[in-house]
Scaffold this motif. Structure first.
Motif, PDB file in Angstrom:
ATOM      1  N   TRP A 164       0.837  -1.197   0.000  1.00 39.28           N
ATOM      2  CA  TRP A 164       0.000   0.000   0.000  1.00 39.28           C
ATOM      3  C   TRP A 164       0.873   1.249   0.000  1.00 39.28           C
ATOM      4  O   TRP A 164       0.570   2.235  -0.711  1.00 39.28           O
ATOM      5  N   LEU A 165       1.950   1.250   0.770  1.00 35.65           N
ATOM      6  CA  LEU A 165       2.818   2.430   0.852  1.00 35.65           C
ATOM      7  C   LEU A 165       3.468   2.725  -0.497  1.00 35.65           C
ATOM      8  O   LEU A 165       3.530   3.882  -0.926  1.00 35.65           O
ATOM      9  N   ILE A 166       3.963   1.684  -1.165  1.00 35.41           N
ATOM     10  CA  ILE A 166       4.577   1.898  -2.477  1.00 35.41           C
ATOM     11  C   ILE A 166       3.521   2.380  -3.477  1.00 35.41           C
ATOM     12  O   ILE A 166       3.804   3.218  -4.348  1.00 35.41           O
ATOM     13  N   ARG A 167       2.300   1.889  -3.335  1.00 36.27           N
ATOM     14  CA  ARG A 167       1.223   2.323  -4.224  1.00 36.27           C
ATOM     15  C   ARG A 167       0.980   3.829  -4.095  1.00 36.27           C
ATOM     16  O   ARG A 167       0.594   4.495  -5.065  1.00 36.27           O
ATOM     17  N   GLN A 168       1.218   4.381  -2.904  1.00 38.23           N
ATOM     18  CA  GLN A 168       1.007   5.812  -2.707  1.00 38.23           C
ATOM     19  C   GLN A 168       2.051   6.660  -3.421  1.00 38.23           C
ATOM     20  O   GLN A 168       1.791   7.841  -3.700  1.00 38.23           O
ATOM     21  N   VAL A 169       3.201   6.092  -3.727  1.00 45.09           N
ATOM     22  CA  VAL A 169       4.245   6.858  -4.419  1.00 45.09           C
ATOM     23  C   VAL A 169       4.371   6.458  -5.883  1.00 45.09           C
ATOM     24  O   VAL A 169       5.169   7.041  -6.615  1.00 45.09           O
ATOM     25  N   ASP A 170       3.602   5.483  -6.300  1.00 39.34           N
ATOM     26  CA  ASP A 170       3.576   5.085  -7.705  1.00 39.34           C
ATOM     27  C   ASP A 170       2.739   6.109  -8.473  1.00 39.34           C
ATOM     28  O   ASP A 170       1.542   6.267  -8.188  1.00 39.34           O
ATOM     29  N   PRO A 171       3.323   6.814  -9.425  1.00 36.61           N
ATOM     30  CA  PRO A 171       2.539   7.824 -10.160  1.00 36.61           C
ATOM     31  C   PRO A 171       1.283   7.254 -10.809  1.00 36.61           C
ATOM     32  O   PRO A 171       0.284   7.955 -10.951  1.00 36.61           O
ATOM     33  N   GLN A 172       1.328   5.984 -11.190  1.00 39.30           N
ATOM     34  CA  GLN A 172       0.176   5.357 -11.824  1.00 39.30           C
ATOM     35  C   GLN A 172      -0.827   4.796 -10.821  1.00 39.30           C
ATOM     36  O   GLN A 172      -1.945   4.424 -11.204  1.00 39.30           O
ATOM     37  N   ARG A 173      -0.440   4.696  -9.553  1.00 42.46           N
ATOM     38  CA  ARG A 173      -1.277   4.111  -8.497  1.00 42.46           C
ATOM     39  C   ARG A 173      -1.769   2.708  -8.885  1.00 42.46           C
ATOM     40  O   ARG A 173      -2.918   2.359  -8.664  1.00 42.46           O
ATOM     41  N   THR A 174      -0.872   1.925  -9.474  1.00 37.47           N
ATOM     42  CA  THR A 174      -1.249   0.568  -9.893  1.00 37.47           C
ATOM     43  C   THR A 174      -0.419  -0.510  -9.219  1.00 37.47           C
ATOM     44  O   THR A 174      -0.719  -1.692  -9.376  1.00 37.47           O
ATOM     45  N   HIS A 175       0.620  -0.130  -8.522  1.00 35.62           N
ATOM     46  CA  HIS A 175       1.477  -1.124  -7.870  1.00 35.62           C
ATOM     47  C   HIS A 175       0.629  -2.040  -6.992  1.00 35.62           C
ATOM     48  O   HIS A 175      -0.277  -1.577  -6.293  1.00 35.62           O
ATOM     49  N   PRO A 176       0.831  -3.338  -7.027  1.00 36.74           N
ATOM     50  CA  PRO A 176       1.946  -4.092  -7.635  1.00 36.74           C
ATOM     51  C   PRO A 176       1.649  -4.671  -9.011  1.00 36.74           C
ATOM     52  O   PRO A 176       2.409  -5.505  -9.492  1.00 36.74           O
ATOM     53  N   PRO A 189       0.929  -3.257 -12.674  1.00 32.52           N
ATOM     54  CA  PRO A 189       2.344  -3.659 -12.649  1.00 32.52           C
ATOM     55  C   PRO A 189       3.100  -2.954 -11.527  1.00 32.52           C
ATOM     56  O   PRO A 189       2.588  -2.006 -10.946  1.00 32.52           O
ATOM     57  N   PRO A 190       4.341  -3.402 -11.256  1.00 29.35           N
ATOM     58  CA  PRO A 190       5.131  -2.782 -10.187  1.00 29.35           C
ATOM     59  C   PRO A 190       5.487  -1.342 -10.517  1.00 29.35           C
ATOM     60  O   PRO A 190       5.548  -0.943 -11.689  1.00 29.35           O
ATOM     61  N   ALA A 191       5.719  -0.571  -9.481  1.00 28.15           N
ATOM     62  CA  ALA A 191       6.148   0.818  -9.663  1.00 28.15           C
ATOM     63  C   ALA A 191       7.500   0.853 -10.363  1.00 28.15           C
ATOM     64  O   ALA A 191       8.355  -0.007 -10.158  1.00 28.15           O
ATOM     65  N   GLU A 192       7.692   1.856 -11.190  1.00 24.51           N
ATOM     66  CA  GLU A 192       8.945   2.004 -11.935  1.00 24.51           C
ATOM     67  C   GLU A 192      10.014   2.590 -11.014  1.00 24.51           C
ATOM     68  O   GLU A 192       9.783   3.581 -10.310  1.00 24.51           O
ATOM     69  N   LEU A 193      11.197   1.971 -11.013  1.00 24.35           N
ATOM     70  CA  LEU A 193      12.300   2.426 -10.167  1.00 24.35           C
ATOM     71  C   LEU A 193      13.422   3.012 -11.010  1.00 24.35           C
ATOM     72  O   LEU A 193      13.643   2.570 -12.134  1.00 24.35           O
ATOM     73  N   PRO A 194      14.172   3.968 -10.459  1.00 20.51           N
ATOM     74  CA  PRO A 194      13.897   4.663  -9.194  1.00 20.51           C
ATOM     75  C   PRO A 194      12.669   5.555  -9.309  1.00 20.51           C
ATOM     76  O   PRO A 194      12.239   5.895 -10.409  1.00 20.51           O
ATOM     77  N   PHE A 198      10.057  -3.805  -1.429  1.00 27.90           N
ATOM     78  CA  PHE A 198      10.093  -2.685  -0.488  1.00 27.90           C
ATOM     79  C   PHE A 198      11.525  -2.193  -0.294  1.00 27.90           C
ATOM     80  O   PHE A 198      11.790  -0.984  -0.319  1.00 27.90           O
ATOM     81  N   ILE A 199      12.465  -3.102  -0.115  1.00 32.56           N
ATOM     82  CA  ILE A 199      13.869  -2.722   0.096  1.00 32.56           C
ATOM     83  C   ILE A 199      14.412  -1.998  -1.129  1.00 32.56           C
ATOM     84  O   ILE A 199      15.029  -0.928  -1.019  1.00 32.56           O
ATOM     85  N   LEU A 200      14.198  -2.575  -2.296  1.00 32.97           N
ATOM     86  CA  LEU A 200      14.716  -1.963  -3.524  1.00 32.97           C
ATOM     87  C   LEU A 200      14.105  -0.596  -3.765  1.00 32.97           C
ATOM     88  O   LEU A 200      14.791   0.333  -4.209  1.00 32.97           O
ATOM     89  N   THR A 201      12.825  -0.461  -3.485  1.00 34.96           N
ATOM     90  CA  THR A 201      12.138   0.803  -3.762  1.00 34.96           C
ATOM     91  C   THR A 201      12.726   1.944  -2.955  1.00 34.96           C
ATOM     92  O   THR A 201      13.080   3.001  -3.499  1.00 34.96           O
ATOM     93  N   LYS A 217      17.975  -5.677 -12.168  1.00 33.52           N
ATOM     94  CA  LYS A 217      18.057  -4.371 -12.826  1.00 33.52           C
ATOM     95  C   LYS A 217      18.582  -3.281 -11.898  1.00 33.52           C
ATOM     96  O   LYS A 217      19.318  -2.390 -12.333  1.00 33.52           O
ATOM     97  N   HIS A 218      18.209  -3.336 -10.604  1.00 28.01           N
ATOM     98  CA  HIS A 218      18.458  -2.185  -9.740  1.00 28.01           C
ATOM     99  C   HIS A 218      19.357  -2.458  -8.540  1.00 28.01           C
ATOM    100  O   HIS A 218      19.788  -1.511  -7.883  1.00 28.01           O
TER     101      HIS A 218
END
Length: 1104
Positions: free
Chosen positions: A635-647, A649-654, A700-703, A751-752
């Motif tokens: 949920w936390l990563i979804r709040q910073v995903d510009p698309q609000r679609t995580h997971p 697809p997953p949020a784009e990093l960085p 979560f760690i990678l993000t 990748k990251h």
């Protein structure tokens, strides 16, 4: 005098007036609130039932007036026509009614009937005389529903303890059940009424007759239940036996019998015809609720029962959940029965004690209704006897014995916590008001315990661990329905909750990356529209997060503190024991007493640890905790995903550099609790991630380590890095831990990961924290271990080479590694030398024993401290050297940059001299493995770095230019040790010999070039005092310095070394004019040296 006396009223008269007033109120309310039978066996028929006539006002046979109102007839109970093969028979209603009332109430107006039953049927002689006087010469009527209120009151008014001169009535009094309470009599009547009803239905009379009879039964049920409720409220209204618990305790006792696991006193099958059996209680409670809820009298009837049940003495026994007495299970069973009826459940939540307004954090669990039940647990602070009982003599407990104790306690905890959830769930589902009351209850716990998460908190001023953990388990279960595997319900959680609701106050909380002013402004801009409160899912989600922070996580922290306390105890014991030289001296008694006291404290702490582990390491609790923490991280990563679609697809990093304000204003404890629980679970229960959570943990760690600008707190970022380190610790058959496999296969990691590790390795150099100098070593140690785990993966090595293309970033990374090795190796070797000196001193027993005891104790303490430090430094230094070994084998060009190569060579030469030079004898210590010091392996790694770079001319030149540590003899000594200890292969030895040759050749060239004679001061670098090759001007201090020098400085410090102003390498200005002068000077000096060399050669030729 007589008039005055006649106007005074005795206490008995006052009591009488109060009693009659209550009876009148009871019968008036009952007139509009009948209690229809809700038994499932009641069939419905289409034949309508005629309205029952209103019974006349009864006359009570007593000296007391009987101005009570009548109870109205109940709503007819429909009954379906039974399917019968033969025609239904007709019911003689008059006869049936007379027999039914006689059998249910066990009363009669005829003496002969009583005599025939041995006075089991009570002859109501006073009422019979009264009715006889009313009907004159006629015979006494049959018993009918019109008389039931008079009959019942007449029966209840009989006092078996009253003396009478009526010899006819004396057998009646003598035959009454001994010590039977009014409530017991009414329960017996209620049970007999149920039997009569069942019998009636089975007879198969005509639908019309059956329905009429059922109506009469329902009227009688209403009256019996009404008086039962009245008796619970005011048990002294009618004559009662002495020395018997009366009122609420009479209903509490059968409620306590509902748990099959409670003690025999409460759980035995009670076959008394006048007692509620476990199978009766639900129906009886339903009848009470149906009768009293419409008149808003349920609180008065059952409120005292609930209070008494939830303050039962079994909830306050010192042994708590342990011990042979488990009557607390009866409390649970009774409460489950009460809340299974919605009107009672709602009533419970509107009681003043449900959420006491004057309670504080410390006493809330004692003053609130549910508190005493919810505080049952296993933690030693609240339940010391339990820890002493289950974990006595902890040092003697075998693993199997411990597991047996754990299994017993965990089974009990599971039963309790499951029941608690069922109770709260029933309350929530009872209605909107009770749901809001439950949410307010949780909210009060959170708000009262806002200080519980602090660092220095007196546990006596806040809620107990047991209470908070139990509430946490309840909230976890409430959250499960919206935590599906595909996160389909995640958007039902209101991201603007903190602006839309005031249920959780975070005004004083630190935000993830926002000031208090920014947070206040955001809340004002996003305030909810009036009446648009957040949904139940959002309430539960945010309450669970807050409860975890103030409750569960603090409990885990307390457990961790016990670990530290145990370490302190062990150190103290070690200090007291020393070398044992105190034995046989005058100090033996005092020291032995101290040791015994500390051993007792150690046993106490260890027992407390085991008690904590029984709950905190319970597999079921860990699974639920991991599940919620994983969901929260997604949920936390979804709040910073510009698309609000995580997971998906997953949020784009960085992540974007623009951090959303809705994320920045969130309380920092959301991230903190995710990190803290992952830290706890990866350390203590890594196997629990095998079912689920691995991928989310990695993401979560990678993000947040690849986008560290999203989190302001440097300690949080470092702890995320700690979690990554813990997740590669081996356990069981998993040699590389939870994430070892995923790091080499997951697309995001491939990748990251390498870029993330390098980025954080650099960032941790300057965190702004006061302890940043030491913190960075632990963080980089972790990174080194992770890199070793993934190093054999070609994809990760390719990623490293791509990172090396960013020259400035990679050079800074390398420079920091070299700095770390320099410091750590210097510290570890220095402390090893001191350890060697103290151990050498102690080895001389005669001289050592001659020293004063205080001196020896002081030296032993110093030795232990040095050993702890050395162990840490050698571990950190070795891991960084291994990292350099790996990197120099993979990519060499960045290490040859001017600002790097000289520093690297000097560091390697210095450490080689320490390991193989004259000082190496000072590194010999006892038990080097205890200090994690492996000189052979360390020397091998250092030598390998030399060999990795031996084919680079810049490197050989840098070695040759190291005038402090390099010598040909040193390198030749290293070769001898390589041969003697079989450290390197023959091929490596050949490369080493070739390196020595190259370095010596380079040294000759350098010595020839550096003989420049007197050098003008303006040509010298102000920091290194060597001639500048590429002078540049610093923009703010206007100082001229060599480009290589300032580049090297900026790798560790991004300020001007002369005025501490911010500085970047792009800001420096080439000093072109000075460079021309230096170049001309060098050309002139080289020509002069060449001419001098030629002249020398010519003179030598002439001399020959």
């Amino acid at each position: 005098m007589s008039d005055a006396l006649s106007n005074e009223h005795s206490p008995q008269d006052d009591a009488e007036r109060i009693r009659l007033k209550r009876l009148a109120k009871l019968q008036n309310s009952a007139s509009s609130s009948p209690v229809p039978s809700s038994r499932s066996s009641t069939p419905a028929i289409s034949t309508p039932s005629p309205p029952s006539p209103r019974p006349p006002t009864p006359k009570v046979i007593s000296k007391r007036p009987t101005t009570v109102k009548k109870i109205a007839e109940p709503t007819p109970t429909p009954l379906p026509a039974p399917i019968r093969k033969k025609a239904p028979s007709h019911l003689d209603l008059d006869s049936w009614e007379d027999e039914m009332i006689t059998s249910v109430l066990k009363v009669t107006l005829h003496k002969s009937v009583a005599e025939q039953t041995g006075y089991d049927i009570v002859w109501l002689k006073p009422l019979a005389d009264e009715i006889q006087s009313e009907v004159a010469a006629q015979s006494l009527p049959r018993l009918k529903t019109d008389l039931i209120d008079r009959l019942l009151i007449a029966r209840l008014e009989i006092d078996p303890e009253n003396m009478t001169d009526d010899l006819d009535f004396l057998p009646v009094l003598a035959s009454l059940p001994l010590q039977q309470t009014i409530f017991e009599y009414l329960v017996g009547s209620w049970k007999r009424l149920n039997v009569a009803r069942t019998t009636l239905i089975k007879k198969g009379y005509t639908p019309s007759d059956t329905q009429t009879a059922l109506n009469k039964l329902d009227k009688l049920r209403t009256l019996v239940v009404s008086y039962a409720g009245l008796t619970l409220q005011e048990p002294e209204m009618f004559p009662q036996p002495s020395a018997r618990p009366l009122g609420p305790p009479e209903l509490v006792a059968p409620l306590l019998s509902l748990s099959a696991l409670s003690t025999p006193l409460y759980s035995s099958n009670n076959t008394s015809p006048n007692s509620l059996s476990p199978t009766d209680i639900e129906q009886f409670l339903q009848d009470l609720a149906s009768r009293f809820e419409p008149d808003d009298e349920l609180d008065e009837v059952l409120g005292p029962v609930v209070r008494l049940l939830l303050s039962h003495e079994s909830l306050f026994r010192p042994e708590g959940l342990g011990g042979a007495l488990t009557t607390w299970r009866g409390v649970v069973g009774g409460l489950e029965a009460l809340v299974s009826i919605k009107s009672i459940a709602v009533m419970i939540t509107r009681m003043p004690e449900w959420n006491p307004v004057n309670a504080n954090a410390a006493n809330f669990e004692m003053l609130s209704l549910m508190g005493p039940l919810c505080r049952l647990g296993v933690f030693a602070r609240e339940w010391p006897m339990l820890a002493q009982t289950y974990f006595s003599e902890p040092e003697k407990r075998s693993p199997q014995d411990l597991e047996s104790s754990y299994a017993s306690l965990r089974g009990t905890l599971k039963s309790l916590q499951s029941s608690l959830f069922q109770i709260f769930n029933a309350l929530v589902r009872a209605g909107p008001s009770s749901r809001e009351a439950v949410l307010q209850y949780f909210s009060s716990i959170v708000s009262l315990n806002a200080k519980r998460a602090g660092l220095q908190v007196d546990p006596d001023t806040v809620a107990s661990d047991s209470f908070m953990v139990n509430i946490q388990t309840i909230l976890y279960r409430f959250a499960e329905p919206f935590m599906d595997a595909n996160y389909t319900k995640i958007d039902r959680i209101d991201p603007l909750y903190y602006a839309h609701s005031n249920r959780i106050d975070i005004t004083e909380e630190t935000r993830i990356k926002a000031t208090a002013q920014e947070a206040s402004q955001w809340a004002g801009e996003n305030h909810a529209i009036e009446g648009s409160a957040p949904n139940f899912v959002s309430d539960i989600f945010y309450l669970t997060v807050a409860m975890s922070h103030y409750g569960y996580q603090k409990t885990i922290s307390s457990y961790n503190e016990l670990d530290k306390h145990m370490e302190d105890i062990e150190r103290h014991l070690s200090f007291l024991n020393g070398d044992g030289s105190w034995m046989g001296t005058s100090l033996q008694g005092r020291i032995q007493a101290s040791i015994n006291n500390i051993n007792n404290e150690k046993a106490k702490v260890q027992s407390a640890q085991y008690a904590y582990e029984a709950q905190l390491k319970d597999p079921e609790l860990i699974f639920r905790s991991i599940g919620f923490t994983v969901f929260l991280s997604v949920w936390l990563i979804r709040q910073v995903d510009p698309q609000r679609t995580h997971p998906s697809p997953p949020a784009e990093l960085p992540l974007s550099k623009d951090v959303p304000m809705s994320f920045r204003i969130l309380p920092e404890y959301i991230v903190e609790d995710i990190v803290d629980y992952f830290h706890f679970a990866t350390r203590h229960a890594p196997d629990k991630f095998e079912l689920a959570g691995k991928s989310e943990l990695l993401t979560f760690i990678l993000t947040f380590l690849s986008s560290t600008w999203y989190i302001k707190n440097p300690f949080l970022k470092s702890k995320i890095n700690d979690v990554l380190f813990l997740s590669i610790w081996g356990y069981g058959r998993e040699r590389n831990g939870i994430l070892g496999g995923l790091l080499n296969t997951h697309p995001l990691a491939l990748k990251h990961l390498m870029s993330m590790l390098m980025h954080f390795y650099i960032e941790v150099e300057q965190t702004g924290a006061s302890s940043q100098f030491y913190d960075k070593f632990n963080a980089r140690r972790n990174i080194s271990y992770v890199l070793k785990v993934v190093w054999n993966n070609p994809t990760h090595r390719d990623a490293l080479n791509r990172e090396a293309e960013n020259v400035d970033k990679f050079i800074r990374f390398i420079n920091l590694m070299i700095n770390d090795v320099t410091y750590l190796m210097d510290e570890s070797l220095s402390e090893l030398t001191q350890i060697h000196d103290i151990q050498t001193e102690m080895d001389n027993k005669e001289q050592w024993n001659s020293k004063p005891l205080e001196y020896r104790r002081e030296r032993e303490g110093t030795l232990r401290q040095l050993e702890r430090h050395a162990s840490s430094y050698t571990t950190l230094g070795r891991s960084t050297v291994e990292l350099l070994k790996l990197f120099t084998a993979e990519t060499k060009k960045p290490f040859m940059m001017p600002e790097i190569v000289d520093k690297l060579a000097a560091m390697l030469d210095y450490n080689l001299e320490a390991l193989v030079g004259p000082r190496m004898q000072n590194l010999k210590v006892r038990e080097p493995a205890k200090l994690r010091f492996d000189p052979k392996a360390l020397l091998s790694d250092v030598l390998q770095i030399f060999l990795n770079l031996s084919d680079q001319p810049e490197f050989t030149k840098a070695i040759a230019g190291d005038g402090r540590s390099y010598s040909q003899g040193l390198f030749e000594q290293a070769e001898k040790i390589m041969i003697r200890r079989a450290i390197k292969s023959e091929t490596d030895l050949e490369k080493w010999r070739l390196l020595i040759t190259k370095v010596e050749e380079a040294k000759e060239i350098l010595e020839a070039e550096e003989d420049l004679g007197e050098i003008p001061d303006e040509f010298l670098d102000p920091l290194m005092f060597s001639i500048m090759r590429d002078p540049v001007i610093l923009p703010t201090s206007r100082t001229t310095i060599d480009r290589a020098t300032i580049r090297s400085h900026l790798l560790s410090d991004t300020t001007d070394p002369f005025n501490r102003m911010p500085l970047a390498i792009e800001d420096v200005v080439p000093n072109i004019e000075l460079k021309k002068q230096i170049d001309a000077f060098l050309i002139e000096r080289k020509q002069r040296m060449k001419a001098a060399s030629s002249a020398t050669e010519d003179s030598m030729d002439i001399s020959h």
